[in-house]
Scaffold this motif. Sequence first.
Motif, mmCIF file in Angstrom:
data_model
loop_
_atom_site.group_PDB
_atom_site.id
_atom_site.type_symbol
_atom_site.label_atom_id
_atom_site.label_comp_id
_atom_site.label_asym_id
_atom_site.label_seq_id
_atom_site.Cartn_x
_atom_site.Cartn_y
_atom_site.Cartn_z
ATOM 1 N N LEU A 57 -13.134 15.591 11.601
ATOM 2 C CA LEU A 57 -12.084 16.597 11.399
ATOM 3 C C LEU A 57 -11.925 16.917 9.918
ATOM 4 O O LEU A 57 -12.319 17.975 9.481
ATOM 5 N N ARG A 58 -11.295 16.048 9.168
ATOM 6 C CA ARG A 58 -11.247 16.122 7.702
ATOM 7 C C ARG A 58 -11.154 14.684 7.224
ATOM 8 O O ARG A 58 -10.660 13.832 7.949
ATOM 9 N N PHE A 65 -2.786 8.799 11.056
ATOM 10 C CA PHE A 65 -1.955 8.584 12.241
ATOM 11 C C PHE A 65 -2.086 7.169 12.789
ATOM 12 O O PHE A 65 -1.550 6.860 13.843
ATOM 13 N N GLU A 94 -3.478 13.245 3.004
ATOM 14 C CA GLU A 94 -3.277 13.739 4.370
ATOM 15 C C GLU A 94 -1.900 13.337 4.903
ATOM 16 O O GLU A 94 -1.281 14.084 5.654
ATOM 17 N N LEU A 108 -21.691 20.912 -3.337
ATOM 18 C CA LEU A 108 -21.998 20.659 -1.920
ATOM 19 C C LEU A 108 -22.766 19.366 -1.712
ATOM 20 O O LEU A 108 -23.170 19.059 -0.610
ATOM 21 N N PHE A 148 -7.745 19.675 -5.138
ATOM 22 C CA PHE A 148 -7.182 21.026 -5.048
ATOM 23 C C PHE A 148 -5.680 20.948 -4.781
ATOM 24 O O PHE A 148 -5.204 20.087 -4.030
ATOM 25 N N ILE B 14 -9.781 29.445 -1.581
ATOM 26 C CA ILE B 14 -10.344 28.093 -1.586
ATOM 27 C C ILE B 14 -11.857 28.228 -1.455
ATOM 28 O O ILE B 14 -12.336 28.931 -0.563
ATOM 29 N N LEU B 15 -12.566 27.574 -2.358
ATOM 30 C CA LEU B 15 -14.020 27.676 -2.366
ATOM 31 C C LEU B 15 -14.602 27.185 -1.040
ATOM 32 O O LEU B 15 -14.244 26.121 -0.547
ATOM 33 N N PRO B 17 -18.021 26.291 -0.065
ATOM 34 C CA PRO B 17 -19.400 26.130 -0.551
ATOM 35 C C PRO B 17 -20.451 26.313 0.544
ATOM 36 O O PRO B 17 -21.531 26.827 0.277
ATOM 37 N N GLN B 18 -20.119 25.934 1.775
ATOM 38 C CA GLN B 18 -21.098 26.124 2.863
ATOM 39 C C GLN B 18 -21.332 27.607 3.107
ATOM 40 O O GLN B 18 -22.465 28.064 3.261
ATOM 41 N N LYS B 41 -13.845 26.056 11.534
ATOM 42 C CA LYS B 41 -14.009 25.104 12.638
ATOM 43 C C LYS B 41 -13.441 25.704 13.919
ATOM 44 O O LYS B 41 -12.399 26.357 13.886
ATOM 45 N N LEU B 66 -2.437 18.245 13.155
ATOM 46 C CA LEU B 66 -3.710 17.535 13.156
ATOM 47 C C LEU B 66 -4.913 18.415 12.810
ATOM 48 O O LEU B 66 -5.719 18.064 11.958
ATOM 49 N N LEU B 67 -5.032 19.566 13.487
ATOM 50 C CA LEU B 67 -6.288 20.316 13.391
ATOM 51 C C LEU B 67 -6.472 21.022 12.053
ATOM 52 O O LEU B 67 -7.597 21.286 11.644
ATOM 53 N N SER B 68 -5.370 21.358 11.371
ATOM 54 C CA SER B 68 -5.520 21.996 10.066
ATOM 55 C C SER B 68 -4.734 21.232 9.013
ATOM 56 O O SER B 68 -3.766 20.549 9.331
ATOM 57 N N ASN B 69 -5.176 21.354 7.780
ATOM 58 C CA ASN B 69 -4.413 20.838 6.647
ATOM 59 C C ASN B 69 -3.810 22.047 5.949
ATOM 60 O O ASN B 69 -4.534 22.821 5.318
ATOM 61 N N ILE B 72 -4.891 23.582 2.487
ATOM 62 C CA ILE B 72 -6.142 24.300 2.222
ATOM 63 C C ILE B 72 -6.601 25.193 3.368
ATOM 64 O O ILE B 72 -7.511 25.990 3.202
#
Lengths: 228, 82
Positions: A57-58, A65, A94, A108, A148, B14-15, B17-18, B41, B66-69, B72
Motif C-alpha cells: 500500500l504505502r 494500525f 503515517e 526512482l 515531502f 507531487i513528483l 517519478p514512475q 493505484k 487506509l487507502l490514501s495518505n 500526498i
Amino acid sequence: MKIGIVVFPGSNCELDTRYVLKNLLGQEVIMLWHEQRDLEGSDVVILPGGFSYGDYLRTGAIARFSPIMESVIEFAAKGNPVVGICNGFQILLECGLLPGALVTNGSLKFISDDVIIKVETDNPIYTSKYESSQLLKMPIAHIGGSFFADDDTLEEIESDGRVAFRYCDAKGNANSKSNPNASLGNIAGIYNKEGNVLGLMPHPERASESLLGSTDGLGLFESLISFN
Amino acid sequence: MIRAEVIVTLKDGILDPQGKTITGALGGIGIEGIKEIGTGKYFHLRFNTNNLEKARSSTEAVCEKLLSNPVIEKYTYKIIEE
C-alpha cells in the motif's frame, strides 16, 4: 534504562539496533511484538528499519494500525522518547506523530550509500553528545525516503526549528547536489513539536562501530541514554 | 450486488517519478499525441451489504483512513450496482 524495540512483520533492523544498545552500550533492551499493547515498562520506544508488511500500500501504512501503535502514540503524548529509523520514520508519519510524508526517491532508485548529515537543531534528548552543526556520516538504505510536506507544514517545521538532520556535503552545505533523494529542504530527520519524537531516514545503528566505517551514529543513542 | 472501484493518485505538484519515466519511454515506441502519463493505484471493494449509503460511507472511510495518505494523495471512487 529499558529500551523497547518494536518488531513488525518485515522489520529487519531490530537486531542491529539491539546489538548497539545492549552489546555496545550495556542497556536493557526488550523486543516488543507489534500485536501486543503492553510496552513492558519501556523508557524509550524505537521503531526500527525494515519493510513492515512488505511496504504494501504505502510504506508504514499498515504497520500504523498494529495494536502496539495505540500504546506508542499514548506513550509519545506523555512526552516520552520515541524514535523511528527509516521504515520506523515512515510509520511515525503515517500515524500522525510526525508531520509530512516520505515519497519515492527522485531518482526512482533504491539508494544504499553513506551520506553526510548535519545536526541541524540541538535537542536535549537526542543530540547532547553531538556538537551543534556537527557533521555525521551514516548510511541510508531506502527507495521511499524523499521528505515531502505542503508549504505551510514545511514552513512550520522550519520556523519551529524542528529539522533534526539535513543532508549536506563534506563542508556542511545543504543543496541539491548533497540531497540524495530529493527531500524538501534536504530534510533527513524531524522532531515533533514537543521534541520528544524523532524520525530519521539514515541508520545510526549501522554507524556505531568502527568496523562498519563510522561511529557517528553512536552519539544519538548515547544522548538518549544520558537523558534518561 | 454492489461493488466499488477506488482510484488513488498523487496530488497535483507531487513528483510522480514512475509516470515521468513512463512518459519518457513514449518517444521510443512511436506513439504520438500523448503529452503526459501519470500513475496511480486501483482498488476494488466488495460489500456484505446492499445498502448504497452504507457502502458509500464505508468506502469514504477506508479511502481516508487506509487507502490514501491525504498529505500526498487524493482519491476518487464509484459505487457500481450489478
